[in-house]
Structures are given as structure tokens and as C-alpha cells.
Design a protein around this motif. Structure first.
Motif, PDB file in Angstrom:
ATOM      1  N   MET A   1       0.807  -1.209  -0.133  1.00 33.12           N
ATOM      2  CA  MET A   1      -0.003  -0.134  -0.110  1.00 33.12           C
ATOM      3  C   MET A   1       1.019   1.254  -0.091  1.00 33.12           C
ATOM      4  SD  MET A   1      -2.924   1.380  -0.058  1.00 33.12           S
ATOM      5  CE  MET A   1      -4.189  -0.406   0.263  1.00 33.12           C
ATOM      6  N   ALA A   2       1.891   1.301   0.722  1.00 30.80           N
ATOM      7  CA  ALA A   2       2.988   2.277   0.920  1.00 30.80           C
ATOM      8  C   ALA A   2       3.458   2.741  -0.490  1.00 30.80           C
ATOM      9  CB  ALA A   2       3.753   2.079   2.074  1.00 30.80           C
ATOM     10  N   ARG A   3       4.084   1.647  -1.099  1.00 32.74           N
ATOM     11  CA  ARG A   3       4.420   1.826  -2.405  1.00 32.74           C
ATOM     12  C   ARG A   3       3.607   2.420  -3.553  1.00 32.74           C
ATOM     13  NH1 ARG A   3       7.042  -3.647  -4.700  1.00 32.74           N
ATOM     14  NH2 ARG A   3       8.352  -3.348  -2.544  1.00 32.74           N
ATOM     15  N   THR A   4       2.152   2.021  -3.314  1.00 33.80           N
ATOM     16  CA  THR A   4       1.355   2.490  -4.390  1.00 33.80           C
ATOM     17  C   THR A   4       1.153   3.949  -3.949  1.00 33.80           C
ATOM     18  OG1 THR A   4       0.062   0.506  -4.421  1.00 33.80           O
ATOM     19  CG2 THR A   4      -1.064   2.435  -5.119  1.00 33.80           C
ATOM     20  N   ARG A   5       1.015   4.614  -2.817  1.00 31.16           N
ATOM     21  CA  ARG A   5       0.796   5.880  -2.392  1.00 31.16           C
ATOM     22  C   ARG A   5       2.043   6.618  -2.891  1.00 31.16           C
ATOM     23  NH1 ARG A   5      -1.094   9.883   0.302  1.00 31.16           N
ATOM     24  NH2 ARG A   5      -0.116  11.013   1.542  1.00 31.16           N
ATOM     25  N   SER A   6       3.175   6.027  -2.641  1.00 30.85           N
ATOM     26  CA  SER A   6       4.486   6.751  -3.016  1.00 30.85           C
ATOM     27  C   SER A   6       4.455   6.839  -4.551  1.00 30.85           C
ATOM     28  CB  SER A   6       5.577   5.668  -2.689  1.00 30.85           C
ATOM     29  OG  SER A   6       6.739   6.550  -3.145  1.00 30.85           O
ATOM     30  N   ALA A   7       3.995   5.933  -5.205  1.00 25.49           N
ATOM     31  CA  ALA A   7       4.210   6.369  -6.806  1.00 25.49           C
ATOM     32  C   ALA A   7       3.044   7.338  -7.199  1.00 25.49           C
ATOM     33  CB  ALA A   7       3.557   4.813  -7.401  1.00 25.49           C
ATOM     34  N   THR A   8       1.868   7.122  -6.471  1.00 25.88           N
ATOM     35  CA  THR A   8       0.955   8.197  -6.756  1.00 25.88           C
ATOM     36  C   THR A   8       1.458   9.617  -6.410  1.00 25.88           C
ATOM     37  OG1 THR A   8      -0.880   6.556  -6.343  1.00 25.88           O
ATOM     38  CG2 THR A   8      -1.487   9.067  -6.084  1.00 25.88           C
ATOM     39  N   HIS A  10       4.599  10.328  -6.400  1.00 19.58           N
ATOM     40  CA  HIS A  10       5.621  10.893  -7.385  1.00 19.58           C
ATOM     41  C   HIS A  10       4.903  11.312  -8.638  1.00 19.58           C
ATOM     42  CE1 HIS A  10       9.862   9.896  -8.863  1.00 19.58           C
ATOM     43  NE2 HIS A  10       9.200   9.906 -10.117  1.00 19.58           N
ATOM     44  N   ARG A  11       3.898  10.664  -9.019  1.00 20.35           N
ATOM     45  CA  ARG A  11       3.251  11.117 -10.460  1.00 20.35           C
ATOM     46  C   ARG A  11       2.566  12.374 -10.115  1.00 20.35           C
ATOM     47  NH1 ARG A  11       1.222   7.586 -14.533  1.00 20.35           N
ATOM     48  NH2 ARG A  11       0.242   8.936 -16.199  1.00 20.35           N
ATOM     49  N   ASN A  12       1.881  12.680  -8.987  1.00 16.12           N
ATOM     50  CA  ASN A  12       1.279  13.889  -8.832  1.00 16.12           C
ATOM     51  C   ASN A  12       2.262  15.131  -8.688  1.00 16.12           C
ATOM     52  OD1 ASN A  12      -1.195  12.613  -8.417  1.00 16.12           O
ATOM     53  ND2 ASN A  12      -1.174  13.079  -6.245  1.00 16.12           N
ATOM     54  N   ILE A  13       3.415  15.026  -8.271  1.00 17.54           N
ATOM     55  CA  ILE A  13       4.410  15.839  -8.346  1.00 17.54           C
ATOM     56  C   ILE A  13       4.787  16.235  -9.899  1.00 17.54           C
ATOM     57  CG2 ILE A  13       6.715  16.473  -7.700  1.00 17.54           C
ATOM     58  CD1 ILE A  13       6.297  14.856  -5.038  1.00 17.54           C
ATOM     59  N   LEU A  14       5.181  15.028 -10.766  1.00 20.14           N
ATOM     60  CA  LEU A  14       5.471  15.488 -11.962  1.00 20.14           C
ATOM     61  C   LEU A  14       4.528  16.173 -12.631  1.00 20.14           C
ATOM     62  CD1 LEU A  14       6.867  11.913 -13.063  1.00 20.14           C
ATOM     63  CD2 LEU A  14       8.228  13.688 -12.639  1.00 20.14           C
ATOM     64  N   GLU A  15       3.197  16.006 -12.537  1.00 15.49           N
ATOM     65  CA  GLU A  15       1.890  16.493 -13.179  1.00 15.49           C
ATOM     66  C   GLU A  15       1.943  17.990 -12.811  1.00 15.49           C
ATOM     67  OE1 GLU A  15       0.098  15.627 -15.383  1.00 15.49           O
ATOM     68  OE2 GLU A  15       0.231  13.500 -15.653  1.00 15.49           O
ATOM     69  N   ALA A  16       2.389  18.221 -11.388  1.00 11.99           N
ATOM     70  CA  ALA A  16       2.179  19.562 -11.074  1.00 11.99           C
ATOM     71  C   ALA A  16       3.451  20.429 -11.678  1.00 11.99           C
ATOM     72  CB  ALA A  16       2.102  19.675  -9.479  1.00 11.99           C
ATOM     73  N   ALA A  17       4.517  19.803 -11.528  1.00 10.35           N
ATOM     74  CA  ALA A  17       5.866  20.424 -12.102  1.00 10.35           C
ATOM     75  C   ALA A  17       5.773  20.736 -13.673  1.00 10.35           C
ATOM     76  CB  ALA A  17       7.022  19.778 -11.985  1.00 10.35           C
ATOM     77  N   LEU A  18       5.011  19.765 -14.260  1.00  6.66           N
ATOM     78  CA  LEU A  18       4.910  19.748 -15.813  1.00  6.66           C
ATOM     79  C   LEU A  18       3.825  21.034 -16.189  1.00  6.66           C
ATOM     80  CD1 LEU A  18       4.922  18.696 -18.850  1.00  6.66           C
ATOM     81  CD2 LEU A  18       3.187  17.307 -18.248  1.00  6.66           C
ATOM     82  N   HIS A  19       2.779  21.217 -15.430  1.00  4.04           N
ATOM     83  CA  HIS A  19       1.843  22.447 -15.610  1.00  4.04           C
ATOM     84  C   HIS A  19       2.551  23.582 -15.323  1.00  4.04           C
ATOM     85  CE1 HIS A  19      -1.070  18.895 -16.185  1.00  4.04           C
ATOM     86  NE2 HIS A  19      -1.804  19.694 -16.811  1.00  4.04           N
ATOM     87  N   LEU A  20       3.152  23.660 -14.122  1.00  5.03           N
ATOM     88  CA  LEU A  20       3.762  25.122 -13.913  1.00  5.03           C
ATOM     89  C   LEU A  20       4.831  25.243 -14.688  1.00  5.03           C
ATOM     90  CD1 LEU A  20       3.847  24.513 -10.033  1.00  5.03           C
ATOM     91  CD2 LEU A  20       2.484  26.107 -11.289  1.00  5.03           C
ATOM     92  N   ALA A  37       1.420  23.145  -5.555  1.00  3.19           N
ATOM     93  CA  ALA A  37       0.303  22.588  -6.523  1.00  3.19           C
ATOM     94  C   ALA A  37       0.232  20.921  -6.368  1.00  3.19           C
ATOM     95  CB  ALA A  37       0.997  22.787  -7.864  1.00  3.19           C
ATOM     96  N   ALA A  38       1.063  20.411  -6.048  1.00  6.32           N
ATOM     97  CA  ALA A  38       1.085  18.773  -5.708  1.00  6.32           C
ATOM     98  C   ALA A  38       0.498  18.477  -4.403  1.00  6.32           C
ATOM     99  CB  ALA A  38       2.516  18.307  -5.918  1.00  6.32           C
ATOM    100  N   GLY A  39       0.276  19.227  -3.609  1.00  3.75           N
ATOM    101  CA  GLY A  39      -0.434  19.192  -2.284  1.00  3.75           C
ATOM    102  C   GLY A  39       0.663  18.083  -1.340  1.00  3.75           C
ATOM    103  N   VAL A  40       1.925  18.541  -1.669  1.00  4.48           N
ATOM    104  CA  VAL A  40       3.022  17.781  -0.653  1.00  4.48           C
ATOM    105  C   VAL A  40       3.948  18.830   0.048  1.00  4.48           C
ATOM    106  CG1 VAL A  40       2.837  15.784  -2.085  1.00  4.48           C
ATOM    107  CG2 VAL A  40       4.612  17.561  -2.526  1.00  4.48           C
ATOM    108  N   SER A  41       4.841  18.386   0.852  1.00  5.42           N
ATOM    109  CA  SER A  41       5.818  19.444   1.557  1.00  5.42           C
ATOM    110  C   SER A  41       6.937  19.407   0.521  1.00  5.42           C
ATOM    111  CB  SER A  41       6.380  18.759   2.844  1.00  5.42           C
ATOM    112  OG  SER A  41       6.978  17.545   2.486  1.00  5.42           O
ATOM    113  N   LYS A  42       7.605  20.308   0.508  1.00  8.95           N
ATOM    114  CA  LYS A  42       9.006  20.613  -0.164  1.00  8.95           C
ATOM    115  C   LYS A  42       9.980  19.458   0.103  1.00  8.95           C
ATOM    116  CE  LYS A  42      11.547  24.221   0.297  1.00  8.95           C
ATOM    117  NZ  LYS A  42      12.132  25.588  -0.006  1.00  8.95           N
ATOM    118  N   ALA A  43      10.063  19.007   1.315  1.00  4.24           N
ATOM    119  CA  ALA A  43      10.705  17.851   1.651  1.00  4.24           C
ATOM    120  C   ALA A  43      10.488  16.730   1.067  1.00  4.24           C
ATOM    121  CB  ALA A  43      10.868  17.567   3.387  1.00  4.24           C
TER     122      ALA A  43
END
Length: 206
Positions: A1-8, A10-20, A37-43
Motif C-alpha cells: 500500500m505504501a509503495r502505491t501511495r509513493s508512486a501516486t 511521485h506522479r502528482n508531483i510530476l504533473e504539477a511541475a509539468l503544468h507549472l 500545487a502537488a499538495g505535498v511538502s517541499k521535503a
């Protein structure tokens, strides 16, 4: 489950960066804005990528279909395979985003030479490698002359396609819609092994 969340994540950050990146440019986009934009911390971002350049390189690779398995064009018809390869567009559903981000990528590469070299190596090497293998097969099968340098062939084949993409599509101009067949035919006219026609039979002298 943790691996799936991590992949999600990761993908959300890519999409957020892409649009910005596409909206603001790479230089003007901060890691803080990507995190927001990705809803995560900078860390969290730094847990996945060491710096913005590494993130940007993966964004560009993702944009150009590095997450997709490449087709192999090997039908036995060299001309058809060359045309199919030149026309192939990985991640076709991201085409509009490619068009939007390309000027920003080129501007950023001009300011950051090391980044530009890494981008060319990571993104452009895949079509180069495919064309290189295609030419090696053509030489081995006797369809292309043995003197052909694959690197020269790659330049001749990709050069017109990149010219259309960078200059014509963006700055205006006219080129045939079906450019790939013209490029393939010009290449084959120079490097295809010419078929030897049998000499005409001589009529006996009376």
C-alpha cells in the motif's frame, strides 16, 4: 500500500511541475510552488529528486513517453519502417503540453548548458538508438550500403523532422504534411543498395 501511495505522490508531483513549467517557465517555477500545487511538502519533493534540474529532467522524460514501451518497426520493408519511425510520436496524448513547454525548455537549456546536454542524452537518445539499429539491420541485410555511417544517417533523418518541429511549427513556414516519406526517400536515394538489373541479351549477328 505504501509503495502505491509513493508512486501516486511521485506522479502528482510530476504533473504539477509539468503544468507549472509550461505556464511560468522552468526558471520562474520554484520548488515551493510545485509542492503547493502537488499538495505535498517541499521535503517530500527532495526525497524524490535532489534538485529542480533532476525533477525537470524526469518531467521532460515523462512528457516524451519515457514511461512507455517503444514499438519496434521491423516489417521487412525498410522504407515503410523509416517512415513509421520518423512519424512516431510517443505520449501522443501529451502533444499539446509538449508544444507549450518546448520554448521554456529551450530557453532554460540555453542558460544551463549541463542541463541541455542531459536533456538531449535522456530524451533524444531513444529515437537515435532506434534509427541506429534500423540502419544496422539494413546494412546487414544488404539493403543499405556498408559505407553508411549510422551517425550521419541519424543526422540526415532527424534533422528535417526537428527543423519542422522547432522552426516551421513554431515560427511559421510551409513544409509537406507528409514530410517523413520525402525524408526517407532522399535518404534511400543516397544510401540504399541499387538493384542490379540484368544486362540486355545481345542478338546474334547474322
Amino acid at each position: 500500500m505504501a509503495r502505491t501511495r509513493s508512486a501516486t505522490v511521485h506522479r502528482n508531483i510530476l504533473e504539477a511541475a509539468l503544468h507549472l513549467f509550461a505556464e511560468r517557465g522552468i526558471e520562474a517555477t520554484s520548488m515551493d510552488s510545485i509542492a503547493e500545487a502537488a499538495g505535498v511538502s517541499k521535503a517530500t519533493i527532495y526525497n524524490h529528486w535532489r534538485d529542480k534540474d533532476k525533477l525537470c529532467l524526469e518531467v521532460l522524460a515523462y512528457l516524451h513517453g519515457a514511461d512507455e514501451e517503444l514499438p519496434v518497426f521491423d516489417s521487412g520493408d525498410l522504407r515503410a519502417d523509416l517512415i513509421a519511425q520518423l512519424n512516431y510520436q510517443p505520449a501522443a496524448h501529451r502533444k499539446e503540453m509538449k508544444e507549450r513547454i518546448m520554448p521554456h525548455m529551450m530557453a532554460y537549456s540555453a542558460l544551463n548548458r549541463a542541463f541541455g546536454e542531459q536533456w538531449r542524452s535522456r530524451v533524444l537518445e531513444r529515437p537515435r538508438a532506434q534509427l541506429r539499429e534500423m540502419m544496422k539491420r539494413g546494412i546487414a541485410l544488404g539493403k543499405l550500403v556498408k559505407s553508411l555511417d549510422p551517425e550521419i544517417g541519424i543526422a540526415l533523418l532527424l534533422g528535417p523532422m526537428l527543423y519542422r518541429h522547432i522552426f516551421v511549427n513554431r515560427l511559421g513556414g510551409k513544409l509537406p504534411v507528409d514530410l517523413a516519406p520525402h525524408v526517407a526517400d532522399t535518404f534511400l536515394a543516397a544510401y540504399a543498395v541499387k538493384e542490379q538489373r540484368p544486362a540486355p541479351k545481345r542478338r546474334p549477328l547474322h
